[in-house]
Motif scaffolding. Structure first.
Motif, mmCIF file in Angstrom:
data_model
loop_
_atom_site.group_PDB
_atom_site.id
_atom_site.type_symbol
_atom_site.label_atom_id
_atom_site.label_comp_id
_atom_site.label_asym_id
_atom_site.label_seq_id
_atom_site.Cartn_x
_atom_site.Cartn_y
_atom_site.Cartn_z
ATOM 1 N N ASN A 38 0.237 -1.066 -0.461
ATOM 2 C CA ASN A 38 -0.509 0.075 0.191
ATOM 3 C C ASN A 38 0.922 1.396 -0.011
ATOM 4 O O ASN A 38 2.212 0.918 0.285
ATOM 5 C CB ASN A 38 -1.117 -0.091 1.612
ATOM 6 N N GLN A 39 0.666 2.193 -0.234
ATOM 7 C CA GLN A 39 0.926 3.562 0.208
ATOM 8 C C GLN A 39 1.466 3.759 0.903
ATOM 9 O O GLN A 39 3.049 4.348 0.925
ATOM 10 C CB GLN A 39 -0.215 4.609 0.399
ATOM 11 N N TYR A 40 1.833 3.198 2.317
ATOM 12 C CA TYR A 40 3.007 3.110 3.305
ATOM 13 C C TYR A 40 4.138 2.445 3.394
ATOM 14 O O TYR A 40 4.259 1.860 4.547
ATOM 15 C CB TYR A 40 1.915 3.096 4.800
ATOM 16 N N ARG A 94 3.179 6.540 12.498
ATOM 17 C CA ARG A 94 2.825 4.942 11.591
ATOM 18 C C ARG A 94 1.219 5.836 11.193
ATOM 19 O O ARG A 94 0.175 6.027 11.364
ATOM 20 C CB ARG A 94 2.807 3.678 12.552
ATOM 21 N N ASN A 95 0.761 5.281 9.525
ATOM 22 C CA ASN A 95 0.564 5.773 8.806
ATOM 23 C C ASN A 95 -0.543 6.033 9.039
ATOM 24 O O ASN A 95 -1.730 5.386 9.564
ATOM 25 C CB ASN A 95 -0.573 3.752 8.610
ATOM 26 N N PRO A 96 -0.853 7.756 9.023
ATOM 27 C CA PRO A 96 0.231 7.930 8.354
ATOM 28 C C PRO A 96 1.532 8.774 9.121
ATOM 29 O O PRO A 96 1.607 8.956 10.304
ATOM 30 C CB PRO A 96 0.286 9.441 7.855
ATOM 31 N N ALA A 97 2.844 8.374 8.500
ATOM 32 C CA ALA A 97 3.721 9.954 9.063
ATOM 33 C C ALA A 97 3.997 10.758 9.203
ATOM 34 O O ALA A 97 3.404 11.339 8.776
ATOM 35 C CB ALA A 97 5.490 9.306 8.949
ATOM 36 N N LYS A 98 4.114 11.664 10.498
ATOM 37 C CA LYS A 98 4.440 13.061 11.353
ATOM 38 C C LYS A 98 5.450 13.467 10.541
ATOM 39 O O LYS A 98 5.559 14.759 10.250
ATOM 40 C CB LYS A 98 4.213 13.023 11.700
ATOM 41 N N ASP A 99 6.624 13.263 9.446
ATOM 42 C CA ASP A 99 7.655 14.021 9.721
ATOM 43 C C ASP A 99 8.156 12.708 8.074
ATOM 44 O O ASP A 99 7.714 11.564 8.363
ATOM 45 C CB ASP A 99 8.611 13.283 10.549
ATOM 46 N N LEU A 134 11.257 5.186 7.525
ATOM 47 C CA LEU A 134 11.921 4.258 8.218
ATOM 48 C C LEU A 134 10.098 3.226 8.009
ATOM 49 O O LEU A 134 10.392 1.675 8.044
ATOM 50 C CB LEU A 134 11.331 4.798 9.836
ATOM 51 N N ASN A 135 8.953 4.021 8.202
ATOM 52 C CA ASN A 135 6.936 2.879 7.953
ATOM 53 C C ASN A 135 7.751 1.928 6.809
ATOM 54 O O ASN A 135 7.294 0.381 6.798
ATOM 55 C CB ASN A 135 6.095 3.808 8.268
ATOM 56 N N TYR A 136 8.411 2.616 4.956
ATOM 57 C CA TYR A 136 8.126 2.034 4.092
ATOM 58 C C TYR A 136 9.312 0.617 4.174
ATOM 59 O O TYR A 136 9.173 -0.051 4.046
ATOM 60 C CB TYR A 136 8.464 2.690 3.229
ATOM 61 N N GLY A 137 10.434 1.152 4.949
ATOM 62 C CA GLY A 137 11.487 -0.336 4.659
ATOM 63 C C GLY A 137 10.727 -1.198 5.806
ATOM 64 O O GLY A 137 11.118 -1.987 5.481
ATOM 65 N N TYR A 138 10.153 -0.604 6.961
ATOM 66 C CA TYR A 138 9.052 -2.005 7.494
ATOM 67 C C TYR A 138 8.823 -2.702 6.563
ATOM 68 O O TYR A 138 8.822 -3.430 7.309
ATOM 69 C CB TYR A 138 9.276 -1.346 8.832
ATOM 70 N N LYS A 183 16.392 14.151 -0.185
ATOM 71 C CA LYS A 183 15.973 15.393 -1.240
ATOM 72 C C LYS A 183 14.168 16.329 -1.204
ATOM 73 O O LYS A 183 13.454 15.371 -0.829
ATOM 74 C CB LYS A 183 16.321 15.389 -1.996
ATOM 75 N N GLN A 184 14.504 17.188 -1.222
ATOM 76 C CA GLN A 184 12.638 17.660 -1.363
ATOM 77 C C GLN A 184 12.039 17.193 -2.314
ATOM 78 O O GLN A 184 12.697 17.076 -3.243
ATOM 79 C CB GLN A 184 12.962 18.726 -1.234
ATOM 80 N N GLY A 185 11.181 16.758 -1.336
ATOM 81 C CA GLY A 185 10.463 16.326 -3.161
ATOM 82 C C GLY A 185 9.855 14.415 -2.881
ATOM 83 O O GLY A 185 9.213 13.906 -3.537
ATOM 84 N N MET A 186 10.373 13.908 -1.814
ATOM 85 C CA MET A 186 10.208 12.736 -1.560
ATOM 86 C C MET A 186 9.747 12.442 -1.179
ATOM 87 O O MET A 186 9.214 11.281 -0.578
ATOM 88 C CB MET A 186 11.760 11.976 -1.233
ATOM 89 N N CYS A 187 8.627 13.159 -0.379
ATOM 90 C CA CYS A 187 7.492 12.327 0.507
ATOM 91 C C CYS A 187 6.799 14.004 0.564
ATOM 92 O O CYS A 187 7.223 14.763 -0.101
ATOM 93 C CB CYS A 187 7.999 13.343 2.032
ATOM 94 N N ARG A 188 5.041 13.148 0.100
ATOM 95 C CA ARG A 188 4.383 14.330 -0.522
ATOM 96 C C ARG A 188 3.169 14.625 0.967
ATOM 97 O O ARG A 188 2.914 13.099 1.753
ATOM 98 C CB ARG A 188 3.764 13.834 -1.358
ATOM 99 N N ALA A 189 2.472 15.784 1.117
ATOM 100 C CA ALA A 189 1.538 15.542 2.174
ATOM 101 C C ALA A 189 0.648 14.581 1.810
ATOM 102 O O ALA A 189 -0.156 14.747 0.053
ATOM 103 C CB ALA A 189 1.440 17.083 2.535
ATOM 104 N N ILE A 190 -0.335 14.022 2.642
ATOM 105 C CA ILE A 190 -1.537 13.537 2.481
ATOM 106 C C ILE A 190 -2.751 13.807 3.802
ATOM 107 O O ILE A 190 -2.204 15.345 4.523
ATOM 108 C CB ILE A 190 -1.162 11.833 2.390
ATOM 109 N N GLN A 191 -3.205 13.429 3.953
ATOM 110 C CA GLN A 191 -4.330 14.002 5.236
ATOM 111 C C GLN A 191 -3.680 13.336 6.792
ATOM 112 O O GLN A 191 -3.616 12.320 6.397
ATOM 113 C CB GLN A 191 -5.803 13.394 4.992
ATOM 114 N N ASN A 192 -3.435 14.612 7.346
ATOM 115 C CA ASN A 192 -2.793 14.109 8.231
ATOM 116 C C ASN A 192 -1.628 13.370 8.401
ATOM 117 O O ASN A 192 -1.054 12.623 9.937
ATOM 118 C CB ASN A 192 -3.494 12.921 9.519
ATOM 119 N N GLY A 193 -0.584 13.336 7.936
ATOM 120 C CA GLY A 193 0.259 13.255 7.415
ATOM 121 C C GLY A 193 1.370 13.458 6.180
ATOM 122 O O GLY A 193 1.321 13.605 5.899
ATOM 123 N N LEU A 194 2.600 12.883 6.132
ATOM 124 C CA LEU A 194 3.149 12.063 4.752
ATOM 125 C C LEU A 194 3.367 11.019 4.223
ATOM 126 O O LEU A 194 3.072 10.284 4.674
ATOM 127 C CB LEU A 194 4.720 13.030 4.786
#
Length: 336
Positions: free
Chosen positions: A65-67, A190-195, A201-205, A264-275
């Motif tokens: 999934n997205q996480y 976790r799901n979603p991450a706040k930073d 870390l979540n995606y790697g796990y 780098k900047q842009g490797m994460c994107r904002a979603i509802q309540n997190g990244l």
């Protein structure tokens, strides 16, 4: 090798004994005999012929999934090995042997974490004193966990979780302390991450979970029969138990990415309540994860690829359950 599908609109089909991977005008043929798994991280199409080819070559198809958490997989329709292994595993799940085993995995995880912090301290002289203080605090809680005893198995299980949580809080405080200023974070999320750090870390796990589940299935262990984590319906409790030995792989990768400023900047994107990780972030993390898995470490007197150690340990545990191996422990995955 592992095939990773992370481009929207990709397709997978069969041609002769090869997988054909394509997106738009680009395509690539990969012999099925060279593929161990296919990881799908975005919307894609896969033909039934490609699924059959994967089945014939024992290729695992995992959907994330997205996480980064596996939500489904296409797998051979039966477990490896004998059901006797899973019956013995079930016996362990309800007695002190199983809990002691899982407690040992937690202790090994804590030893790996403190070893990692000691390694980080060597290259951060200006922060060494504070890191030493943190490590000492973790070690005290770790020793209390090691000596933990009780008469009620559920009470002891709860105390194991409590000591693990205390150590985890300290551990991530240290990792936050050594992060570049712009990537500091406030504990685990976790799901979603706040930073950004927790998003990686979540995606790697999540990727690690899929590898761990595969190792369990190949060795004949049931991913759902846990010793420490509860066996709620649909929860891969055993995977959550035994993965503790291997989380350090992901920790090392993610800390390295941030410390070397590869994120780098842009490797994460904002979603509802997190990244969450964007495509470039996923590509970076998956690439570094695969490199890490191809590297070797000392394991039971030999240099072994990290990608293989999870399977070796699961097979050893399965053999211990049925008496082929007198050593039923699973805490010899020492990184430091």
């Amino acid at each position: 090798m592992q095939i990773v599908i992370n481009s929207y609109g990709s397709y997978i089909r069969k041609q002769s004994e090869c997988f054909v991977i394509g997106v738009k005008d680009k395509k690539q043929e990969i012999p099925a005999r060279k593929v161990q798994s296919i990881m799908v991280t975005t919307s894609a199409m896969i033909s039934t012929d490609a699924i059959l080819l994967a089945h014939e070559h024992n290729v695992d198809i995992i959907f994330l999934n997205q996480y980064g958490k596996p939500f489904s997989r296409v797998w051979y329709s039966r477990f490896g090995s004998t059901t006797y292994i899973r019956r013995k595993q079930l016996e362990f799940s309800g007695n002190w042997k199983g809990l002691d085993l899982a407690k040992g995995w937690i202790l090994q995880k804590l030893d790996n974490q403190t070893g990692f912090l000691e390694k980080l301290k060597k290259t951060r002289k200006n922060k060494a004193e504070k890191i030493t203080s943190y490590v000492a605090s973790m070690s005290r809680s770790r020793d209390k966990l090691a000596s933990l005893e009780g008469e009620n198995i559920d009470d002891v299980r709860g105390q194991v979780f409590a000591f693990e949580a205390i150590c985890g809080k300290i551990y991530f405080e240290v990792l936050n302390f050594i992060m570049p200023e712009q990537y500091r974070f406030s504990g685990r999320s976790r799901n979603p991450a706040k930073d950004e750090f927790n998003a990686f870390l979540n995606y790697g796990y999540g990727i690690l979970y899929s590898k761990m589940e595969r190792a369990c299935i190949l060795s004949g262990l049931d991913p759902f029969i846990g010793f420490l984590h509860t066996d709620n319906y649909g929860k891969r409790s055993f995977v959550f138990d035994v993965i503790e030995l291997f989380r350090i792989h992901v920790d090392e990768i993610v800390v390295r990415l941030f410390s070397k400023r590869m994120v780098k900047q842009g490797m994460c994107r904002a979603i509802q309540n997190g990244l969450m990780l964007d495509k470039e972030g996923k590509e970076l993390l998956i690439s570094e994860f695969n490199k890490e898995m191809e590297s070797t470490m000392r394991y039971r007197g030999r240099n072994i690829r990290k990608a293989n150690i999870m399977e070796y340990e699961c097979h050893r545990l399965a053999n211990g359950f049925i008496g082929r191996d007198k050593d039923v422990s699973m805490g010899d995955v020492r990184h430091y």
